[in-house]
Design an enzyme around this catalytic site. Sequence first.
Site, PDB file in Angstrom:
ATOM      1  N   ASN A  41      39.620 -17.865   9.342  1.00 27.01           N
ATOM      2  CA  ASN A  41      39.002 -17.089  10.420  1.00 27.01           C
ATOM      3  C   ASN A  41      39.909 -15.902  10.683  1.00 27.01           C
ATOM      4  O   ASN A  41      41.099 -16.090  10.936  1.00 27.01           O
ATOM      5  CB  ASN A  41      38.883 -17.967  11.674  1.00 27.01           C
ATOM      6  CG  ASN A  41      38.539 -17.167  12.915  1.00 27.01           C
ATOM      7  OD1 ASN A  41      37.856 -16.148  12.820  1.00 27.01           O
ATOM      8  ND2 ASN A  41      39.004 -17.609  14.062  1.00 27.01           N
ATOM      9  N   GLY A  42      39.362 -14.689  10.616  1.00 29.19           N
ATOM     10  CA  GLY A  42      40.178 -13.493  10.857  1.00 29.19           C
ATOM     11  C   GLY A  42      40.009 -12.498   9.731  1.00 29.19           C
ATOM     12  O   GLY A  42      39.029 -12.555   8.980  1.00 29.19           O
ATOM     13  N   HIS A  87      18.957  14.678  32.855  1.00 22.86           N
ATOM     14  CA  HIS A  87      19.943  15.487  32.129  1.00 22.86           C
ATOM     15  C   HIS A  87      19.859  15.278  30.621  1.00 22.86           C
ATOM     16  O   HIS A  87      20.791  15.613  29.899  1.00 22.86           O
ATOM     17  CB  HIS A  87      21.353  15.172  32.639  1.00 22.86           C
ATOM     18  CG  HIS A  87      21.520  15.499  34.091  1.00 22.86           C
ATOM     19  ND1 HIS A  87      21.550  16.792  34.560  1.00 22.86           N
ATOM     20  CD2 HIS A  87      21.605  14.704  35.185  1.00 22.86           C
ATOM     21  CE1 HIS A  87      21.675  16.785  35.875  1.00 22.86           C
ATOM     22  NE2 HIS A  87      21.699  15.521  36.280  1.00 22.86           N
ATOM     23  N   GLU A 120      19.758  -7.296  22.012  1.00 24.78           N
ATOM     24  CA  GLU A 120      20.413  -8.285  21.155  1.00 24.78           C
ATOM     25  C   GLU A 120      19.506  -9.451  20.777  1.00 24.78           C
ATOM     26  O   GLU A 120      19.666 -10.016  19.696  1.00 24.78           O
ATOM     27  CB  GLU A 120      21.729  -8.780  21.748  1.00 24.78           C
ATOM     28  CG  GLU A 120      21.611  -9.626  22.974  1.00 24.78           C
ATOM     29  CD  GLU A 120      22.967 -10.054  23.530  1.00 24.78           C
ATOM     30  OE1 GLU A 120      23.896 -10.285  22.748  1.00 24.78           O
ATOM     31  OE2 GLU A 120      23.090 -10.166  24.756  1.00 24.78           O
ATOM     32  N   LYS A 164      20.883  -7.129  26.812  1.00 27.31           N
ATOM     33  CA  LYS A 164      20.232  -8.434  26.621  1.00 27.31           C
ATOM     34  C   LYS A 164      18.986  -8.262  25.771  1.00 27.31           C
ATOM     35  O   LYS A 164      18.741  -9.004  24.843  1.00 27.31           O
ATOM     36  CB  LYS A 164      19.870  -9.002  28.004  1.00 27.31           C
ATOM     37  CG  LYS A 164      19.990 -10.456  28.196  1.00 27.31           C
ATOM     38  CD  LYS A 164      21.351 -10.965  28.577  1.00 27.31           C
ATOM     39  CE  LYS A 164      22.453 -10.587  27.627  1.00 27.31           C
ATOM     40  NZ  LYS A 164      23.772 -10.926  28.082  1.00 27.31           N
ATOM     41  N   CYS A 200      34.189 -16.562  12.905  1.00 32.01           N
ATOM     42  CA  CYS A 200      34.126 -17.725  12.036  1.00 32.01           C
ATOM     43  C   CYS A 200      34.742 -18.916  12.760  1.00 32.01           C
ATOM     44  O   CYS A 200      35.580 -18.755  13.645  1.00 32.01           O
ATOM     45  CB  CYS A 200      34.859 -17.548  10.714  1.00 32.01           C
ATOM     46  SG  CYS A 200      34.377 -16.067   9.809  1.00 32.01           S
ATOM     47  N   LYS A 245      28.924 -15.847  19.005  1.00 32.55           N
ATOM     48  CA  LYS A 245      29.267 -16.032  20.414  1.00 32.55           C
ATOM     49  C   LYS A 245      30.702 -15.612  20.712  1.00 32.55           C
ATOM     50  O   LYS A 245      31.005 -15.140  21.795  1.00 32.55           O
ATOM     51  CB  LYS A 245      29.063 -17.510  20.759  1.00 32.55           C
ATOM     52  CG  LYS A 245      29.246 -17.838  22.222  1.00 32.55           C
ATOM     53  CD  LYS A 245      27.985 -17.594  22.992  1.00 32.55           C
ATOM     54  CE  LYS A 245      28.181 -17.743  24.473  1.00 32.55           C
ATOM     55  NZ  LYS A 245      27.352 -16.816  25.234  1.00 32.55           N
ATOM     56  N   GLU A 295      23.221  -3.963  31.348  1.00 28.24           N
ATOM     57  CA  GLU A 295      23.211  -5.366  30.927  1.00 28.24           C
ATOM     58  C   GLU A 295      21.788  -5.767  30.490  1.00 28.24           C
ATOM     59  O   GLU A 295      21.611  -6.464  29.493  1.00 28.24           O
ATOM     60  CB  GLU A 295      23.721  -6.254  32.074  1.00 28.24           C
ATOM     61  CG  GLU A 295      23.475  -7.741  31.952  1.00 28.24           C
ATOM     62  CD  GLU A 295      24.102  -8.400  30.735  1.00 28.24           C
ATOM     63  OE1 GLU A 295      24.839  -7.731  29.975  1.00 28.24           O
ATOM     64  OE2 GLU A 295      23.822  -9.587  30.509  1.00 28.24           O
ATOM     65  N   ARG A 303      30.245 -19.506  16.679  1.00 23.70           N
ATOM     66  CA  ARG A 303      31.210 -18.497  16.236  1.00 23.70           C
ATOM     67  C   ARG A 303      30.695 -17.664  15.073  1.00 23.70           C
ATOM     68  O   ARG A 303      31.341 -16.689  14.674  1.00 23.70           O
ATOM     69  CB  ARG A 303      32.518 -19.167  15.835  1.00 23.70           C
ATOM     70  CG  ARG A 303      33.214 -19.848  16.981  1.00 23.70           C
ATOM     71  CD  ARG A 303      34.440 -20.556  16.510  1.00 23.70           C
ATOM     72  NE  ARG A 303      35.550 -19.656  16.296  1.00 23.70           N
ATOM     73  CZ  ARG A 303      36.476 -19.377  17.196  1.00 23.70           C
ATOM     74  NH1 ARG A 303      36.434 -19.947  18.371  1.00 23.70           N
ATOM     75  NH2 ARG A 303      37.454 -18.546  16.926  1.00 23.70           N
ATOM     76  N   TRP A 323      30.998 -15.647  10.135  1.00 24.94           N
ATOM     77  CA  TRP A 323      30.448 -14.385  10.606  1.00 24.94           C
ATOM     78  C   TRP A 323      31.034 -13.331   9.680  1.00 24.94           C
ATOM     79  O   TRP A 323      32.242 -13.093   9.673  1.00 24.94           O
ATOM     80  CB  TRP A 323      30.846 -14.117  12.049  1.00 24.94           C
ATOM     81  CG  TRP A 323      30.176 -12.903  12.612  1.00 24.94           C
ATOM     82  CD1 TRP A 323      28.895 -12.817  13.070  1.00 24.94           C
ATOM     83  CD2 TRP A 323      30.745 -11.610  12.786  1.00 24.94           C
ATOM     84  NE1 TRP A 323      28.644 -11.535  13.511  1.00 24.94           N
ATOM     85  CE2 TRP A 323      29.758 -10.778  13.349  1.00 24.94           C
ATOM     86  CE3 TRP A 323      32.002 -11.060  12.517  1.00 24.94           C
ATOM     87  CZ2 TRP A 323      29.977  -9.434  13.651  1.00 24.94           C
ATOM     88  CZ3 TRP A 323      32.220  -9.723  12.815  1.00 24.94           C
ATOM     89  CH2 TRP A 323      31.212  -8.929  13.375  1.00 24.94           C
TER      90      TRP A 323
HETATM   91  C1  F6R Z   1      26.093 -10.355  25.193  1.00 20.88           C
HETATM   92  C2  F6R Z   1      27.315 -11.067  24.900  1.00 20.88           C
HETATM   93  C3  F6R Z   1      28.483 -10.293  24.424  1.00 20.88           C
HETATM   94  C4  F6R Z   1      29.763 -10.843  25.056  1.00 20.88           C
HETATM   95  C5  F6R Z   1      30.988 -10.129  24.462  1.00 20.88           C
HETATM   96  C6  F6R Z   1      32.269 -10.583  25.122  1.00 20.88           C
HETATM   97  O1  F6R Z   1      25.089 -11.200  25.634  1.00 20.88           O
HETATM   98  O2  F6R Z   1      27.373 -12.257  25.017  1.00 20.88           O
HETATM   99  O3  F6R Z   1      28.346  -8.938  24.672  1.00 20.88           O
HETATM  100  O4  F6R Z   1      29.699 -10.646  26.428  1.00 20.88           O
HETATM  101  O5  F6R Z   1      31.060 -10.379  23.094  1.00 20.88           O
HETATM  102  O6  F6R Z   1      32.453 -11.945  24.968  1.00 20.88           O
HETATM  103  P1  F6R Z   1      33.457 -12.729  25.897  1.00 20.88           P
HETATM  104  O7  F6R Z   1      32.936 -12.672  27.278  1.00 20.88           O
HETATM  105  O8  F6R Z   1      33.504 -14.118  25.341  1.00 20.88           O
HETATM  106  O9  F6R Z   1      34.781 -12.030  25.781  1.00 20.88           O
END
Ligand code: F6R
Length: 605
Positions: free
Chosen positions: A98-99, A502, A486, A483, A2, A600, A479, A27, A74
């Site tokens: 927030n929290g 396996h 998500e 990607k 948030c 994010k 990764e 956020r 969020w």
């Molecule tokens: C995936 C993504 C998330 C962040 C994760 C950590 O595309 O963006 O998996 O990598 O939430 O976020 P940070 O790097 O800000 O600690």
Amino acid sequence: MCGIIGILGNSPAVPRLMESLRRLEYRGYDSAGVATLDDGILDRRRAPGKLSALDAALASEPLAGNSGIGHTRWATHGQPTVTNAHPHMTDTVAVVHNGIIENFKSLKAELTAKAVSFEGETDTEVVTRLITQYLAEGLSPRDAFQTTLGRLQGAFALCVLISGNDDLMFGAREGSPLVVGLGTGENYLGSDAMALASLSNRLIYLEEGDWVEVTRNEVKTFDRNNNPVKRAGTISQVAATMIDKGNHRHFMQKEIFEQPTVVAQVLGRYLDPNAGTINLPDMPFDLATVPKITLVACGTSFYAAQVARYWIEKIARVPVEVDIASEFRYRDPVYQDGGLAIFISQSGETMDTLAALRHAKDAGQHIAVIVNVTGSSMAREADLVMPIHAGPEIGVASTKAFTCQLAVLAAFSVALAKAKGQIDDDAVTAYVSELERTPKLMAQILAGDEEIAAIAAKISNARDILFVGRGIHFPIAMEGALKLKEISYIHAEGYAAGELKHGPIALIDENVPVIGIAPNDALAEKTVSNLQEIMARKGKVVLFSDDAAANHEGMLAHFTMPSGGDLITPILYALPVQLLSYHAAVEKGTDVDMPRNLAKSVTVE
Ligand code: F6R
């Protein structure tokens, strides 16, 4: 997570709150809301969904007033409905939070027993109701706020307005970030420098347990024991202008295409190509004596840590432990005296990573962070900050931050190897010139965008997709899978290519595309045989490789990569999997920059 914002201003609050909320939308975007104080009377508008829904609500029912608070959510407790949206309000109190208030159930039970009724299911509402109750019992606004804080357990950043008090706002920080912005005859509170960028660049970062009483002309700060304290001010470097998408359709696309530039920029900070040396920031400890490296992060940043393990072990021959932050501190890790713990985070605010950092710090480890946001909590708590200089990353799916993290980690690994006496000056110079080639090779890969878009069109209807790679490219496979899932919502997993047989190979049939990350290195032949095993079971293989002589017969598609040295291939192979995911998501018509359920910056555990 948030995002929260509070303004005690001298002009209409709503447009300014909305501008800040736009900067905070990264956020969370499950719902949003604002409340204002106008002639001492509180009123609010809230809407589920993205900020555009709140814009519409405000257009049909505007809010007046020069003071206000705002929130972008969020969801943690309670669904993203209007009722659960912030601000939470009674006739006398409006709160954004927030929290997570961990003891909200017992507080709610206590208040319910006193015939206090609740509107929604959120944990935050107990804060509003408690302050309201203390005010009704005759406490002053300051005492009511302070007494309420004493009742709360968990993580919170709070911003509070009280009716009849046009020149008063309270804020508190415990486990979630809160920053004071100083204006001229105005003052502000916000989750981060980005939220405040259009209002002020004169900031005060609050410390854990701090709370503030804000008026237009004064900010009084108190610590968790209610003692008045002074916290140092700082000038923010965050640009006030809103970042735009340029000619790109999405921020994610723009950020993918920025990579040659930002990686060149970050390498420019860490490499001296003329001298053929690596320049790390000043070390508050001696790298040569570090006996062990612990790398901790979440999500994409965790995959950067996994890549770095291969570099550090191979080049510097230093033992490395890598873990996901949310697991790390709960498994009672074994630290080594004088060990270095490195925390990797784009935002520098991820709660799991921050908590792991504090765990390692309490255990006496040297603490380094690799962050994009240099004013973040992690940066402020570290002994050593290694910025990634990627610029603001707006797309929720991390792209340019990942490759910039890798660039810093590669430079760090080489510097560590040199400090440890594992490599000589000539080897460092060779690594530096290899790293220097990265931006140009990245640009070559991006020139194949249309080709990769065509491959994405072939796989975007799949329900499940596997990514496979070996060695240092196994984290790139993971990764790629992260990607893809998500942003396109296609189920995807990354596997070590040799591990398929396996178990996971049972998933393979003609409907399951498998993406092979197979640079022409020492393990290439083995990965290619694993891909043959998949094709023998009718699996549809897409190959990313620089092996011009590879046999592509029977494959669904292949993309020819440029060749780089062993150090930089993981950085290069991050790009085609980003593009593949991006185009698959565009094909599917999802919200690429704000995928469902995500945010994010993840500031809850
Ligand atoms: C995936 C993504 C998330 C962040 C994760 C950590 O595309 O963006 O998996 O990598 O939430 O976020 P940070 O790097 O800000 O600690």
